[in-house]
Write a protein that holds these residues in place. Sequence first.
Motif, PDB file in Angstrom:
ATOM      1  N   THR A 103      96.689 142.632 139.239  1.00  0.00           N
ATOM      2  CA  THR A 103      96.756 142.567 137.780  1.00  0.00           C
ATOM      3  C   THR A 103      96.685 141.127 137.304  1.00  0.00           C
ATOM      4  N   LEU A 104      97.380 140.229 137.993  1.00  0.00           N
ATOM      5  CA  LEU A 104      97.333 138.813 137.631  1.00  0.00           C
ATOM      6  C   LEU A 104      95.906 138.288 137.733  1.00  0.00           C
ATOM      7  N   ALA A 105      95.240 138.628 138.824  1.00  0.00           N
ATOM      8  CA  ALA A 105      93.857 138.172 138.999  1.00  0.00           C
ATOM      9  C   ALA A 105      92.954 138.700 137.885  1.00  0.00           C
ATOM     10  N   GLU A 106      93.131 139.964 137.531  1.00  0.00           N
ATOM     11  CA  GLU A 106      92.291 140.548 136.492  1.00  0.00           C
ATOM     12  C   GLU A 106      92.629 139.989 135.117  1.00  0.00           C
ATOM     13  N   ARG A 107      93.896 139.676 134.870  1.00  0.00           N
ATOM     14  CA  ARG A 107      94.268 139.078 133.586  1.00  0.00           C
ATOM     15  C   ARG A 107      93.584 137.722 133.417  1.00  0.00           C
ATOM     16  N   ILE A 108      93.517 136.960 134.496  1.00  0.00           N
ATOM     17  CA  ILE A 108      92.861 135.653 134.441  1.00  0.00           C
ATOM     18  C   ILE A 108      91.351 135.827 134.266  1.00  0.00           C
ATOM     19  N   ARG A 109      90.770 136.756 135.033  1.00  0.00           N
ATOM     20  CA  ARG A 109      89.331 136.998 134.906  1.00  0.00           C
ATOM     21  C   ARG A 109      88.988 137.456 133.491  1.00  0.00           C
ATOM     22  N   ALA A 110      89.826 138.341 132.934  1.00  0.00           N
ATOM     23  CA  ALA A 110      89.587 138.838 131.583  1.00  0.00           C
ATOM     24  C   ALA A 110      89.663 137.710 130.567  1.00  0.00           C
ATOM     25  N   GLY A 111      90.652 136.846 130.718  1.00  0.00           N
ATOM     26  CA  GLY A 111      90.775 135.716 129.798  1.00  0.00           C
ATOM     27  C   GLY A 111      89.543 134.837 129.828  1.00  0.00           C
ATOM     28  N   GLY A 112      89.027 134.573 131.027  1.00  0.00           N
ATOM     29  CA  GLY A 112      87.832 133.749 131.149  1.00  0.00           C
ATOM     30  C   GLY A 112      86.596 134.418 130.590  1.00  0.00           C
ATOM     31  N   ALA A 113      86.584 135.758 130.585  1.00  0.00           N
ATOM     32  CA  ALA A 113      85.432 136.503 130.078  1.00  0.00           C
ATOM     33  C   ALA A 113      85.557 136.830 128.596  1.00  0.00           C
ATOM     34  N   GLY A 114      86.639 136.396 127.968  1.00  0.00           N
ATOM     35  CA  GLY A 114      86.819 136.668 126.548  1.00  0.00           C
ATOM     36  C   GLY A 114      87.287 138.076 126.251  1.00  0.00           C
ATOM     37  N   ILE A 115      87.883 138.731 127.243  1.00  0.00           N
ATOM     38  CA  ILE A 115      88.393 140.092 127.074  1.00  0.00           C
ATOM     39  C   ILE A 115      89.880 140.014 126.746  1.00  0.00           C
ATOM     40  N   PRO A 116      90.301 140.442 125.548  1.00  0.00           N
ATOM     41  CA  PRO A 116      91.697 140.248 125.150  1.00  0.00           C
ATOM     42  C   PRO A 116      92.687 141.145 125.876  1.00  0.00           C
TER      43      PRO A 116
END
Length: 236
Positions: A103-116
């Motif tokens: 989840t931490l990894a995906e939260r970071i990836r989402a932030g970098g991709a502009g996914i709130p």
Amino acid sequence: MRKVYADARTALEGVAFDGMTVMSGGFGLCGIPENLIAALRDTGVKGLTVISNNAGVDGFGLGQLLETRQIAKMISSYVGENKEFERQYLAGELDLEFNPQGTLAERIRAGGAGIPAFFTATGVGTLVAEGKEVRTFDGRQYVMETGLVADLSIVKAWKADERGNLVFRKTARNFNPMMATAGKLTIVEVEELVPTGSLDPDNIHTPGIYVDRLFVGSFEKRIEQRTVTAREPAEA
């Protein structure tokens, strides 16, 4: 735009401020931006929120910032072997937001991709889901997690060219690539700087568009008391 700096100290000039949010790459002692962490400590900034898988070990990596009480909050997935991390948390001296590692990894990836935000089944029905929105899709419950961004991402890579295109080596390619995309400003320490155009485009892991500043670090300091060795500099 000039991206290459002399060292960690000059790369951090005008960047660090009290209360900032910092993403720090690496996993355990693998692929950590050790020079940038030490330079950040030397700036004396306080009240930091640090997003990292863990907090290094006592006296090394992010453990240095814990010892100087510069970190106010950790967003991480693992306390690990850092006794000071554990002590501060249990004593109520350090805020901690635990995340399942994926989840931490995906939260970071989402932030970098502009996914709130996004939904995941991980953590449903546990403490992880408390206070968060839960929805049902196709008969299964999912908890909403938000993307993460930082004022500053500090990253460790193996090679870079002068445009900031990055290549990571072995297990140093953990949280570093995704954190490079999720910082409002990204600073990278590398082991080797090569001329622009000398990297095979197919081997570039992170495009230079995500990198604002970089420098060649020195990696003489090692942890002698650990079983981890420094025979592979990119993995230490």
